[in-house]
Design an enzyme around this catalytic site. Structure first.
Site, PDB file in Angstrom:
ATOM      1  N   ARG A   1       2.202  -7.598  -4.901  1.00  0.00           N
ATOM      2  CA  ARG A   1       2.820  -6.511  -4.144  1.00  0.00           C
ATOM      3  C   ARG A   1       2.482  -6.698  -2.663  1.00  0.00           C
ATOM      4  O   ARG A   1       1.320  -6.558  -2.275  1.00  0.00           O
ATOM      5  CB  ARG A   1       2.263  -5.170  -4.658  1.00  0.00           C
ATOM      6  CG  ARG A   1       3.043  -3.962  -4.203  1.00  0.00           C
ATOM      7  CD  ARG A   1       2.330  -2.675  -4.608  1.00  0.00           C
ATOM      8  NE  ARG A   1       1.227  -2.393  -3.702  1.00  0.00           N
ATOM      9  CZ  ARG A   1       0.148  -1.670  -4.010  1.00  0.00           C
ATOM     10  NH1 ARG A   1       0.015  -1.148  -5.211  1.00  0.00           N
ATOM     11  NH2 ARG A   1      -0.801  -1.462  -3.126  1.00  0.00           N
TER      12      ARG A   1
ATOM     13  N   HIS B   1       1.170   0.516  -1.826  1.00  0.00           N
ATOM     14  CA  HIS B   1       1.878   1.106  -2.972  1.00  0.00           C
ATOM     15  C   HIS B   1       3.147   1.803  -2.507  1.00  0.00           C
ATOM     16  O   HIS B   1       4.211   1.628  -3.090  1.00  0.00           O
ATOM     17  CB  HIS B   1       0.962   2.107  -3.684  1.00  0.00           C
ATOM     18  CG  HIS B   1       1.690   3.016  -4.636  1.00  0.00           C
ATOM     19  ND1 HIS B   1       2.303   2.561  -5.781  1.00  0.00           N
ATOM     20  CD2 HIS B   1       1.926   4.356  -4.598  1.00  0.00           C
ATOM     21  CE1 HIS B   1       2.878   3.576  -6.414  1.00  0.00           C
ATOM     22  NE2 HIS B   1       2.669   4.660  -5.709  1.00  0.00           N
TER      23      HIS B   1
ATOM     24  N   TYR C   1      -8.312  -0.737   0.192  1.00  0.00           N
ATOM     25  CA  TYR C   1      -8.714  -1.253  -1.126  1.00  0.00           C
ATOM     26  C   TYR C   1      -8.467  -2.746  -1.309  1.00  0.00           C
ATOM     27  O   TYR C   1      -8.752  -3.291  -2.368  1.00  0.00           O
ATOM     28  CB  TYR C   1      -8.057  -0.439  -2.259  1.00  0.00           C
ATOM     29  CG  TYR C   1      -6.557  -0.256  -2.153  1.00  0.00           C
ATOM     30  CD1 TYR C   1      -6.024   0.945  -1.693  1.00  0.00           C
ATOM     31  CD2 TYR C   1      -5.673  -1.270  -2.507  1.00  0.00           C
ATOM     32  CE1 TYR C   1      -4.656   1.128  -1.585  1.00  0.00           C
ATOM     33  CE2 TYR C   1      -4.295  -1.087  -2.412  1.00  0.00           C
ATOM     34  CZ  TYR C   1      -3.801   0.111  -1.941  1.00  0.00           C
ATOM     35  OH  TYR C   1      -2.441   0.294  -1.842  1.00  0.00           O
TER      36      TYR C   1
END
Lengths: 325, 327
Positions: free
Chosen positions: B245, B249, B258
């Protein structure tokens, strides 16, 4: 006309619709060869084949999801959840998915699902088998919730539910399955969803009930008649949508009302009905609208069930409170 | 990446590249619109275009059914959603065929395109797709049901319940897990303790395989084979396509809280779009002229769609009660 128990009337309705519409399919845990744990689907797999009536693995959420997928393809799925206490396993499929599919698709998808499930106390079931959870369902826009109180209604309401283009939660009270028989026409007939039925006309007080509490209310009405009290009994038949008009009309006539539900007291259908009445008919009331409900505990263990469940004596007592207010 | 044995013509390979580029550029535009306050939310396809377009090329438009998940810009565009429709849903306008502005962005659904509307609790689409597959089997239709989800979603009960049922009944369903390494902020090592998500197929007694999700041709072949198996009555297939990805998100989080920039930069070197472009150029299939023409065509389409969707009206308040019940 034939004499049928409620479970026979339900099987009969399922047979009628399986015959009428090839898109009707029945499935759930043990509904096939076994005919369901209460035999509601007995003989139907033999009669209509394994494609129309079939067993699923033990997976309630999957059963709900399967129904949704089938419904998008023009089927009219009639899934069974073995006991309504297990509904939590399929809550997202019901309230999160099927109830909203029409809305979220911009009104391009029908969800003609009838989810059948047994519920209700009085038959000494273990925990999680008897809970009255209809309030959870009624709170979800997009669902209809139907609860028959007798064999005749069970057949007509179930046929209507299966033909409805929206998801219907059809709840079958276990105590009513085999406790009495009714005249049930052998031919098909429908009963309109969302319309209450005045089971007994009266002038002094209105009892509003559904499911097994209709029988209790009728019995209470008979007792009161000995004292010269004329009680009207309304069987809601459908709790969502609620037939507020019939309720309010009756209360305006009698001026007194007791609402009866087997479910616990808090946040139930009875509370909703009381609110509707006070908003629409308060100046017609001679007494507060009272409720007869189960207490706010977890459903009783079998030995205390008769004390826990509301009965006709509780209704008579509440009626006298209202009458002597 | 081997193109020779793919069974795809040069025109098809170029088409694949076009849809990957269209997806990427559409996604990039949505970020611009979000950052300029025009649209509320973006949940990105970037880094997953190769698997989304590659898989969809193996499906039959107007025949097969899809239950896409929220990153599937590449799936929905390849399956026939127009750029205008894509932007109407991003702007949540009344004319949006996905939901008439009722759904969260990225919750795709399109009746005419056989695309089922999904919802925010993840993995609910798997048993829905299985239900569609059962319908296809009962009606004896020559079609498959294709459903996608993220690797994090493969931990949900619905994944298990859906796949198990599909396997018991040998249903024509293809489940593609788009493994992008992250479930919002949680890396793959926090999500599963098996080597491959596709290993889970063993438990269902079905075929499972892991493919390079940055290689559209490899994904195309895996899905083509799965489709053949499904139509031959051999039941469901679990495909895990692995990529990365490239964005946070969504437009609402900062991924550098993160994961590291180094990790993201490294992944960008393996970006399926870039590698596929290079491969097509190396083999003389894609020329600079063609690429330029695609970019110009795509920009014009996206500009037009943006303006149209921006100016289109929202659903009227009077429609609030529509679609709750059948009328």
């Amino acid at each position: 006309m034939a004499q049928m128990t409620m479970i026979q009337a339900i099987t009969d309705a399922l047979r009628v619709e399986l015959k009428n519409d090839e898109n009707v399919v029945l499935f759930g845990e043990d509904v096939g060869k076994n005919g369901g744990v209460f035999r509601a689907t007995e003989g139907l797999q033999d009669e209509f084949g394994e494609d129309r009536v079939f067993d699923t693995p033990l997976a309630e959420s999957g059963i709900g999801g399967l129904a949704i997928g089938l419904a998008t393809q023009g089927f009219r799925p009639v899934p069974e959840i073995q006991f309504f206490g297990f509904v939590y396993e399929v809550m997202d499929s019901i309230s999160g998915q099927m109830a909203r599919m029409r809305y979220r698709s911009g009104n391009t998808v029908n969800m003609p699902i009838t989810l059948r499930s047994p519920f209700g106390g009085g038959v000494h079931t273990p925990e999680m088998h008897a809970d009255s959870l209809e309030g959870l369902m009624a709170q979800q826009p997009g669902l209809k919730v139907v609860i028959p109180s007798n064999p005749y209604d069970a057949k007509g309401l179930l046929i209507s539910a299966i033909r409805d283009n929206d998801p219907v939660i059809y709840l079958e009270h276990m105590k009513l399955y085999r406790s009495f028989r009714d005249e049930v026409p052998e031919e098909e007939y429908t009963i309109e969803l969302g319309k209450a039925n005045v089971k007994r006309e009266g002038a002094d007080i209105t009892f509003i009930a559904y499911g097994a509490m209709v029988q209790a209310s009728l019995k209470a009405a008979e007792e009161l008649e000995k004292d010269g009290v004329s009680a009207e009994v309304i069987d809601l038949r459908t709790i969502a949508p609620l037939d507020v008009e019939t309720i309010v009309e009756s209360v305006k006539k009698t001026g007194r009302c007791v609402v009866v539900q087997e479910a616990q007291r808090v946040a139930g259908i009875a509370s909703q009905i009381v609110a509707e009445i006070q908003e629409r008919a308060i100046l017609h009331l001679e007494a507060p609208v009272l409720r007869v409900t189960a207490p706010d505990t977890i459903f009783s263990f079998p030995q205390a069930e008769d004390v826990w469940l509301p009965n006709h004596k509780d209704i008579v007592k509440k009626a006298n409170e209202a009458l002597n207010y | 990446m081997t193109l020779k044995d793919s069974g795809l013509s040069n025109d098809q390979l170029l088409d694949m590249f076009y849809y990957m580029l269209l997806s990427r550029r559409s996604d990039e535009r949505m970020w611009l619109l979000n950052r300029s306050g025009k649209i509320p939310f973006v949940v990105s396809c970037q880094g997953q275009e190769a698997m989304q377009v590659g898989s969809s090329f193996a499906l039959h438009k107007g025949v097969d059914y899809t239950a896409p998940y929220y990153r599937d810009v590449g799936v929905v565009l390849t399956m026939g959603m127009t750029v205008k429709e894509l932007f109407l849903q991003a702007f949540a306008k009344a004319e949006d065929p996905n939901s008439g502005g009722r759904q969260m962005p990225g919750h795709f659904g399109h009746r005419r395109l056989n695309m089922l509307s999904g919802s925010s609790p993840v993995t609910t689409q798997v048993p829905h797709a299985v239900g569609i597959a059962l319908a296809l089997k009962m009606k004896q239709e020559e079609a498959v049901s294709f459903v996608t989800l993220g690797e994090g979603s493969s931990n949900q009960g619905d994944f298990h319940e859906g796949l198990n049922f599909a396997s018991v009944h040998d249903l024509p369903v293809i489940v593609m897990v788009e493994n992008n390494q992250y479930a919002i902020s949680c890396g793959i090592e926090q999500q599963v303790n098996c080597k491959h998500i596709s290993d889970r197929a063993i438990g269902y007694g079905i075929h499972g395989e892991t493919v390079d999700g940055n290689d559209p041709v490899a994904v195309y072949q895996a899905i083509s084979n799965a489709r053949k198996r499904a139509l031959a009555g051999m039941g469901p297939t679990l495909i895990e396509a692995v990529a990365y990805r490239l964005t946070p998100h969504s437009s609402d989080d900062n991924d550098l809280t993160y994961r590291t920039k180094e990790e993201v930069d490294l992944a960008k070197e393996k970006d399926g779009l870039i590698i596929f472009k290079r491969t097509l150029k190396d083999q003389g299939i894609l020329t600079a002229d063609i690429e330029q023409a695609y970019e110009a065509k795509i920009k014009a389409l996206i500009d037009e769609a943006t303006t149209y969707a921006d100016e289109a009206p929202y659903a009227d308040v009077s429609t609030l009660f529509d679609g709750v019940y059948h009328q």
